[in-house]
Write an enzyme that holds these catalytic residues in place. Structure first.
Site, PDB file in Angstrom:
ATOM      1  N   ASP A   1      69.270 -30.668 -59.216  1.00 59.70           N
ATOM      2  CA  ASP A   1      69.394 -29.407 -60.010  1.00 59.70           C
ATOM      3  C   ASP A   1      70.243 -28.472 -59.132  1.00 59.70           C
ATOM      4  OD1 ASP A   1      68.939 -26.921 -60.906  1.00 59.70           O
ATOM      5  OD2 ASP A   1      66.729 -27.042 -61.470  1.00 59.70           O
TER       6      ASP A   1
ATOM      7  N   HIS B   1      61.972 -25.564 -60.698  1.00 61.46           N
ATOM      8  CA  HIS B   1      62.042 -24.741 -61.938  1.00 61.46           C
ATOM      9  C   HIS B   1      61.547 -25.457 -62.960  1.00 61.46           C
ATOM     10  CE1 HIS B   1      64.068 -22.689 -65.233  1.00 61.46           C
ATOM     11  NE2 HIS B   1      64.261 -21.380 -64.282  1.00 61.46           N
TER      12      HIS B   1
ATOM     13  N   CYS C   1      59.905 -18.693 -63.646  1.00 59.84           N
ATOM     14  CA  CYS C   1      59.836 -19.995 -64.252  1.00 59.84           C
ATOM     15  C   CYS C   1      59.569 -21.091 -63.001  1.00 59.84           C
ATOM     16  CB  CYS C   1      61.199 -20.419 -64.879  1.00 59.84           C
ATOM     17  SG  CYS C   1      61.645 -19.463 -66.230  1.00 59.84           S
TER      18      CYS C   1
ATOM     19  N   LYS D   1      75.579 -18.339 -63.966  1.00 60.73           N
ATOM     20  CA  LYS D   1      75.181 -18.047 -62.678  1.00 60.73           C
ATOM     21  C   LYS D   1      76.270 -18.337 -61.529  1.00 60.73           C
ATOM     22  CE  LYS D   1      70.499 -20.148 -63.236  1.00 60.73           C
ATOM     23  NZ  LYS D   1      69.562 -18.864 -63.422  1.00 60.73           N
TER      24      LYS D   1
ATOM     25  N   GLN E   1      71.219 -23.204 -58.786  1.00 62.12           N
ATOM     26  CA  GLN E   1      71.316 -22.404 -57.695  1.00 62.12           C
ATOM     27  C   GLN E   1      72.007 -22.757 -56.302  1.00 62.12           C
ATOM     28  OE1 GLN E   1      70.405 -19.440 -57.865  1.00 62.12           O
ATOM     29  NE2 GLN E   1      68.956 -19.664 -59.814  1.00 62.12           N
TER      30      GLN E   1
HETATM   31  N1  C6P Z   1      66.701 -19.733 -62.760  1.00 63.83           N
HETATM   32  C1  C6P Z   1      66.152 -17.565 -62.444  1.00 63.83           C
HETATM   33  O1  C6P Z   1      66.114 -16.194 -62.420  1.00 63.83           O
HETATM   34  P1  C6P Z   1      69.316 -22.312 -67.274  1.00 63.83           P
HETATM   35  O2  C6P Z   1      68.477 -21.247 -67.516  1.00 63.83           O
HETATM   36  O3  C6P Z   1      69.150 -23.561 -67.904  1.00 63.83           O
HETATM   37  O4  C6P Z   1      70.732 -21.897 -66.994  1.00 63.83           O
HETATM   38  O5  C6P Z   1      68.746 -22.507 -65.699  1.00 63.83           O
HETATM   39  C2  C6P Z   1      67.657 -23.128 -65.322  1.00 63.83           C
HETATM   40  C3  C6P Z   1      67.482 -23.395 -63.823  1.00 63.83           C
HETATM   41  C4  C6P Z   1      67.231 -24.409 -63.403  1.00 63.83           C
HETATM   42  N2  C6P Z   1      66.750 -24.690 -62.084  1.00 63.83           N
HETATM   43  C5  C6P Z   1      66.851 -23.594 -61.059  1.00 63.83           C
HETATM   44  C6  C6P Z   1      66.614 -23.907 -59.853  1.00 63.83           C
HETATM   45  C7  C6P Z   1      67.099 -22.164 -61.808  1.00 63.83           C
HETATM   46  O6  C6P Z   1      67.072 -21.366 -60.960  1.00 63.83           O
HETATM   47  C8  C6P Z   1      67.169 -22.054 -63.261  1.00 63.83           C
HETATM   48  C9  C6P Z   1      67.399 -20.762 -63.800  1.00 63.83           C
HETATM   49  C10 C6P Z   1      66.793 -18.304 -63.278  1.00 63.83           C
HETATM   50  O7  C6P Z   1      65.794 -17.976 -61.261  1.00 63.83           O
HETATM   51  C11 C6P Z   1      66.147 -18.083 -64.692  1.00 63.83           C
HETATM   52  S1  C6P Z   1      64.654 -18.591 -64.921  1.00 63.83           S
END
Ligand code: C6P
Length: 411
Positions: free
Chosen positions: A199, A122, A365, A225, A202
């Site tokens: 990370d 991401h 992203c 999430k 997910q």
């Molecule tokens: N992915 C998706 O729709 P934040 O926005 O900081 O809570 O999470 C960022 C992030 C980082 N790593 C991974 C693997 C992610 O999937 C995400 C967030 C969302 O896939 C929003 S783009």
């Protein structure tokens, strides 16, 4: 097995209609819905014990502080971290990764050092390291991916070397659904003297997570999430690193003593929590953790595995569909990206919306991954504890309808 019908009753929003049809919410990788207990915890704080924490010597402030710090303990327990002081609350996964990139990266990365990432990361796990590498003259290396969306591990010896200082990889891809073999990769990086950040944006919401077993140095994830509110992220770090790193943000709460020209730092974890934190949302996150703990993460995973297997089987029969990611359900979580020949993913998203089915369409992203897959975007359905086979049927039915509409338009 989950009692999905009982669970659904805890989520008022799932009973509503969208575009005149019962809502089918399949954008859980972006953010999940919140059960009533989480919303009530939020309201309860504001209604009954709203006060700033760590400061007041009066009852309300003590109560708010106690509730906030209890969530730190719950969070530690949830990921198997023995010491709550190693849990730092941030705004989200993105901020947690940036914290490490600034505090650890600017102290320990030197010109010529290498940072290993993957092609499926991401932007949150790419851009902070790009900024750091540009500033420090370090080099970024990337583990590639195979045709079926797994990490290409054949040339790993050339990528993870004595020059590697950091391996930062996702536990699970938000596009491909791939569950990465992070443990052997962490071991390999450690053997070369590198540290590892996972990370878990997910991974943590969908898979049982034990940081001691993984032996990762850092783990980042987001409350929103995993049934919690927006505005709360978590950084777990090994105590030795959190002690050695300088602070990320300066200000109130993170100090021990301040003079006009210098300061000393508070103990862990407060050294990394400058300013008034997101008290209400952290407290409500505690209710989300309780909810998930009650269900059990093994059961969450089992439910999603079953639903994903069913969805893969049904979707693969739609003419012209291309499904991205690993074929075997053991290698993937509840995220299914797909496209339909001759149909832009945004059109798929829009037509599904008209059927009451909420999915995400776009680059998620992950622009470098889109390039690697040779697509500009994908349509993506992602599941959680409250989704059912009937909802998968609604998804498949809607995708079939899109296919029919577009093939008629072409022929
Ligand atoms: N992915 C998706 O729709 P934040 O926005 O900081 O809570 O999470 C960022 C992030 C980082 N790593 C991974 C693997 C992610 O999937 C995400 C967030 C969302 O896939 C929003 S783009």
């Amino acid at each position: 097995m989950l009692d999905v019908q009982a669970i659904r009753k805890d989520f008022d929003i799932l009973g509503r209609e969208m575009r005149g049809k019962p809502l089918v919410y399949l954008d859980n990788a972006a953010t999940t819905q919140k059960p009533r207990v989480v919303i009530e915890a939020l309201v309860e704080y504001y209604r009954n014990y709203n006060a700033n924490i760590h400061r007041g010597i009066y009852y309300l402030s003590e109560l708010a502080t106690e509730k906030y710090e209890q969530v730190r303990e719950k969070t530690a327990r949830f990921i198997g971290a023995p010491d709550p002081a190693t849990i730092i609350f941030t705004r989200n996964t993105t901020e947690a990764i940036n914290l490490v990139a600034y505090a650890w990266g600017r102290q320990y990365i030197e010109p010529g050092d290498e940072i290993v990432l993957t092609e499926m990361e991401h932007h949150s796990n790419l851009v902070p390291w790009q900024l750091l590498a540009q500033e420090k003259g370090a080099r970024l290396r990337h583990i590639g991916i195979t045709e079926d969306g797994r990490l290409a591990l054949d040339d790993l010896d050339e990528i993870i070397t004595e020059r590697t200082k950091l391996l930062s990889i996702t536990r699970m891809s938000n596009v491909l659904g791939t569950i990465n073999p992070v443990k052997p990769l962490i071991d390999r990086a450690h053997a070369k003297g590198a540290i590892c950040l996972i990370d878990g944006a997910q991974g943590v919401p969908h898979l049982p997570t034990e940081v001691l077993e993984l032996d990762c140095d850092f783990l980042a994830f987001s409350a929103h999430k995993m049934l919690g509110p927006t505005g709360v992220g978590v950084l777990y770090g090994k105590r030795e690193w959190l002690e050695r790193m300088p602070p990320f943000l300066g200000g109130g709460d993170m100090i021990s003593r301040v003079w006009l020209d210098r300061a000393t730092w508070n103990k862990l974890p407060w050294k990394y929590e400058a300013g008034t934190p997101n008290i209400a949302d952290v407290i409500a996150f505690g209710a989300a953790l309780d909810y998930l703990e009650q269900i059990g993460m093994e059961a969450v995973r089992a439910h999603e595995r079953e639903l994903t297997a069913y969805a893969l089987e049904q979707l693969s029969r739609v003419p012209g569909i291309r499904i991205f990611g690993p074929r075997h359900v053991e290698d993937r979580g509840g995220v299914i990206s797909f496209d339909l020949e001759g149909v832009h993913p945004h059109d798929i998203g829009q037509l599904l919306d008209a059927e009451g089915v909420a999915i995400r369409a776009g680059h998620h992203c992950c622009q470098p991954l889109m390039e690697r897959l040779d697509v500009s975007a994908t349509a993506r359905a992602s599941f959680y504890i409250y989704n059912t086979e009937e909802e998968v049927d609604r998804l498949v039915e809607a995708v079939r309808k899109v296919e029919r509409v577009f093939s008629r338009a072409v022929n």
